[in-house]
Design a protein around this motif. Sequence first.
Motif, mmCIF file in Angstrom:
data_model
loop_
_atom_site.group_PDB
_atom_site.id
_atom_site.type_symbol
_atom_site.label_atom_id
_atom_site.label_comp_id
_atom_site.label_asym_id
_atom_site.label_seq_id
_atom_site.Cartn_x
_atom_site.Cartn_y
_atom_site.Cartn_z
ATOM 1 N N ALA A 68 0.850 -1.198 0.000
ATOM 2 C CA ALA A 68 0.000 0.000 0.000
ATOM 3 C C ALA A 68 0.882 1.243 0.000
ATOM 4 O O ALA A 68 1.726 1.406 0.888
ATOM 5 C CB ALA A 68 -0.906 0.002 1.216
ATOM 6 N N ARG A 69 0.694 2.090 -0.986
ATOM 7 C CA ARG A 69 1.441 3.359 -0.995
ATOM 8 C C ARG A 69 1.054 4.201 0.216
ATOM 9 O O ARG A 69 1.894 4.899 0.798
ATOM 10 C CB ARG A 69 1.186 4.113 -2.294
ATOM 11 C CG ARG A 69 1.568 3.316 -3.533
ATOM 12 C CD ARG A 69 1.479 4.152 -4.790
ATOM 13 N NE ARG A 69 1.439 3.307 -5.976
ATOM 14 C CZ ARG A 69 2.499 2.687 -6.504
ATOM 15 N NH1 ARG A 69 3.688 2.845 -5.950
ATOM 16 N NH2 ARG A 69 2.365 1.931 -7.577
ATOM 17 N N ARG A 70 -0.238 4.127 0.583
ATOM 18 C CA ARG A 70 -0.706 4.762 1.804
ATOM 19 C C ARG A 70 -1.580 3.758 2.547
ATOM 20 O O ARG A 70 -2.472 3.146 1.943
ATOM 21 C CB ARG A 70 -1.503 6.034 1.516
ATOM 22 C CG ARG A 70 -0.709 7.139 0.837
ATOM 23 C CD ARG A 70 -1.614 8.287 0.440
ATOM 24 N NE ARG A 70 -2.197 8.935 1.609
ATOM 25 C CZ ARG A 70 -3.392 9.522 1.616
ATOM 26 N NH1 ARG A 70 -4.154 9.500 0.526
ATOM 27 N NH2 ARG A 70 -3.837 10.116 2.703
ATOM 28 N N LEU A 71 -1.301 3.587 3.823
ATOM 29 C CA LEU A 71 -2.071 2.671 4.652
ATOM 30 C C LEU A 71 -2.739 3.459 5.768
ATOM 31 O O LEU A 71 -2.060 4.174 6.521
ATOM 32 C CB LEU A 71 -1.144 1.609 5.261
ATOM 33 C CG LEU A 71 -1.788 0.682 6.304
ATOM 34 C CD1 LEU A 71 -2.716 -0.314 5.627
ATOM 35 C CD2 LEU A 71 -0.738 -0.046 7.129
ATOM 36 N N PHE A 72 -4.060 3.328 5.874
ATOM 37 C CA PHE A 72 -4.750 3.846 7.046
ATOM 38 C C PHE A 72 -5.029 2.647 7.929
ATOM 39 O O PHE A 72 -5.822 1.778 7.576
ATOM 40 C CB PHE A 72 -6.053 4.562 6.684
ATOM 41 C CG PHE A 72 -6.738 5.134 7.894
ATOM 42 C CD1 PHE A 72 -6.150 6.161 8.619
ATOM 43 C CD2 PHE A 72 -7.945 4.620 8.344
ATOM 44 C CE1 PHE A 72 -6.759 6.681 9.762
ATOM 45 C CE2 PHE A 72 -8.559 5.130 9.480
ATOM 46 C CZ PHE A 72 -7.954 6.164 10.188
ATOM 47 N N ASN A 73 -4.347 2.581 9.062
ATOM 48 C CA ASN A 73 -4.447 1.378 9.898
ATOM 49 C C ASN A 73 -5.610 1.414 10.884
ATOM 50 O O ASN A 73 -5.726 0.563 11.751
ATOM 51 C CB ASN A 73 -3.133 1.122 10.633
ATOM 52 C CG ASN A 73 -2.806 2.171 11.677
ATOM 53 O OD1 ASN A 73 -3.604 3.077 11.964
ATOM 54 N ND2 ASN A 73 -1.614 2.081 12.258
ATOM 55 N N GLY A 74 -6.476 2.405 10.708
ATOM 56 C CA GLY A 74 -7.620 2.570 11.603
ATOM 57 C C GLY A 74 -7.415 3.695 12.588
ATOM 58 O O GLY A 74 -8.379 4.203 13.175
ATOM 59 N N GLU A 75 -6.161 4.112 12.751
ATOM 60 C CA GLU A 75 -5.831 5.175 13.700
ATOM 61 C C GLU A 75 -4.919 6.236 13.102
ATOM 62 O O GLU A 75 -4.999 7.403 13.466
ATOM 63 C CB GLU A 75 -5.194 4.565 14.951
ATOM 64 C CG GLU A 75 -6.169 3.670 15.718
ATOM 65 C CD GLU A 75 -5.502 2.881 16.830
ATOM 66 O OE1 GLU A 75 -4.278 2.639 16.747
ATOM 67 O OE2 GLU A 75 -6.209 2.503 17.784
ATOM 68 N N GLN A 76 -4.036 5.848 12.183
ATOM 69 C CA GLN A 76 -3.116 6.816 11.590
ATOM 70 C C GLN A 76 -2.737 6.390 10.178
ATOM 71 O O GLN A 76 -2.919 5.234 9.790
ATOM 72 C CB GLN A 76 -1.857 6.951 12.444
ATOM 73 C CG GLN A 76 -1.067 5.669 12.584
ATOM 74 C CD GLN A 76 0.161 5.829 13.451
ATOM 75 O OE1 GLN A 76 0.790 6.881 13.459
ATOM 76 N NE2 GLN A 76 0.509 4.797 14.205
ATOM 77 N N TRP A 77 -2.194 7.358 9.433
ATOM 78 C CA TRP A 77 -1.724 7.114 8.073
ATOM 79 C C TRP A 77 -0.250 6.722 8.092
ATOM 80 O O TRP A 77 0.551 7.325 8.808
ATOM 81 C CB TRP A 77 -1.897 8.359 7.213
ATOM 82 C CG TRP A 77 -3.326 8.677 6.884
ATOM 83 C CD1 TRP A 77 -4.120 9.586 7.503
ATOM 84 C CD2 TRP A 77 -4.112 8.093 5.844
ATOM 85 N NE1 TRP A 77 -5.365 9.603 6.929
ATOM 86 C CE2 TRP A 77 -5.386 8.702 5.905
ATOM 87 C CE3 TRP A 77 -3.865 7.120 4.869
ATOM 88 C CZ2 TRP A 77 -6.415 8.365 5.022
ATOM 89 C CZ3 TRP A 77 -4.887 6.785 3.993
ATOM 90 C CH2 TRP A 77 -6.142 7.404 4.077
ATOM 91 N N LEU A 78 0.092 5.730 7.299
ATOM 92 C CA LEU A 78 1.467 5.296 7.116
ATOM 93 C C LEU A 78 1.743 5.188 5.618
ATOM 94 O O LEU A 78 0.834 4.925 4.821
ATOM 95 C CB LEU A 78 1.702 3.939 7.783
ATOM 96 C CG LEU A 78 1.438 3.866 9.296
ATOM 97 C CD1 LEU A 78 1.483 2.414 9.760
ATOM 98 C CD2 LEU A 78 2.446 4.711 10.066
ATOM 99 N N SER A 79 2.994 5.371 5.242
ATOM 100 C CA SER A 79 3.371 5.296 3.828
ATOM 101 C C SER A 79 4.169 4.032 3.554
ATOM 102 O O SER A 79 4.957 3.583 4.403
ATOM 103 C CB SER A 79 4.206 6.520 3.433
ATOM 104 O OG SER A 79 3.469 7.703 3.590
ATOM 105 N N ASN A 80 3.971 3.475 2.365
ATOM 106 C CA ASN A 80 4.768 2.357 1.860
ATOM 107 C C ASN A 80 4.835 1.201 2.860
ATOM 108 O O ASN A 80 5.853 0.960 3.501
ATOM 109 C CB ASN A 80 6.175 2.830 1.485
ATOM 110 C CG ASN A 80 6.149 3.893 0.411
ATOM 111 O OD1 ASN A 80 5.316 3.860 -0.495
ATOM 112 N ND2 ASN A 80 7.052 4.859 0.502
ATOM 113 N N GLN A 81 3.701 0.523 2.967
ATOM 114 C CA GLN A 81 3.581 -0.589 3.909
ATOM 115 C C GLN A 81 3.139 -1.846 3.169
ATOM 116 O O GLN A 81 2.354 -1.788 2.218
ATOM 117 C CB GLN A 81 2.550 -0.266 4.991
ATOM 118 C CG GLN A 81 2.832 1.011 5.770
ATOM 119 C CD GLN A 81 3.926 0.846 6.796
ATOM 120 O OE1 GLN A 81 3.966 -0.135 7.518
ATOM 121 N NE2 GLN A 81 4.820 1.826 6.858
ATOM 122 N N GLU A 82 3.657 -2.983 3.620
ATOM 123 C CA GLU A 82 3.189 -4.258 3.108
ATOM 124 C C GLU A 82 2.432 -4.996 4.199
ATOM 125 O O GLU A 82 2.941 -5.176 5.317
ATOM 126 C CB GLU A 82 4.356 -5.120 2.613
ATOM 127 C CG GLU A 82 4.760 -4.762 1.198
ATOM 128 C CD GLU A 82 5.638 -5.809 0.541
ATOM 129 O OE1 GLU A 82 5.753 -5.746 -0.693
ATOM 130 O OE2 GLU A 82 6.195 -6.678 1.249
#
Length: 378
Positions: free
Chosen positions: A6-20
Amino acid sequence: MTTIFARRLFNGEQWLSNQEVTFSGSQIASIVATQTPSNTATDVVEILAPGFIDVHVNGGGGTLFNHTPTLSALEKIVQSHAQFGTVAMMPTLISDDYTIMSEAHDAVNEALSQKMGGVLGLHYEGPYLNPVRKGVHNEYQLRQPNEDILATLLDVSRRGKLMVTLAPEQVRAGFIEWLVSEKAIVCIGHSAATYEQAMAAVNSGARGFTHLFNAMTPLTSREPGVVGAALQTGKPTWCGLIADGHHVHPASMRVAIAAKGCEHIMLVTDAIQSVGSAETEMAFLGKKVRRSDGKVTTEDGTLAGSDLDMATAVRNTIFQTGRTPAEALQMASLRPAEFLDIDDQFGRIKPDYRASLVALSEDYQVQKTWIDGKVAWC
């Protein structure tokens, strides 16, 4: 094993970049930061977020649960809503006779026994409602509870979640407490209750308000009504909000979210069978309804559920109310998970949580949906 970059991941609480995100079976195994997709990545997506949870779904794909309260109908409804990012739902039965309630109960119990992905339990919307605020419900189906019969229809709560929407002024003292003791989640709706009656219901254990503003007494200067009780923050209650621009004006949505807080607002659809279907005219509880301009109405103009899907509700919340994408996504996933007390499984992207996810484009259109680790739509 499935791995999504995911180029951008919303994990339910915050945004993160470049995550698998990797999952095996129905659960998430790991989330790892990486600048480029690994050789094992099966999908590369712009945005990955927790899948949407809809606690109020009457139908989809041309099927209304009241008309066809069967296991195959549940499968079709889940499939129809998966294309809009919904990964879990509370199939909803509109006020009907006990025979139909029993058939719906049996179908949902069977789905839960089979661990059907997407089905969390059952929502009885009625029949213990106030005829003055009946909306599209058939008045001849509205009645007082028969607890001996009803007791046989509540054991869904032993396998999954059970919701009951009722008008507190229409039931006997102690009835709400009894439902809560039977592990039902009680919601106030289709009610002409006073503010005091609604707050008494909350104090008795009611913790939800069904389609805020609709089919309930409004907030006025001298009588706060059910809406006034819904917007109170003294006790943890959640409000379902139909963000289609027809059931609730965007300005009213903004006021409600500001008063209640995003933490206790959950997006719902109240969808009927038109969602995921090309039909423009359809039968609905003995009436004929027409779909036009994003809504469904009876011949006299009464709203008959909605033509809304969860992805559109998220976009409307972002663009019509000015809430952040994170807040809108939470109102579609984490908040209903908290309301149902399943936020240890849904609403976040974390190890050991359900691999029930939605891939979105930059403009929040659904690209792909996974339910319990399986591709449900792409």
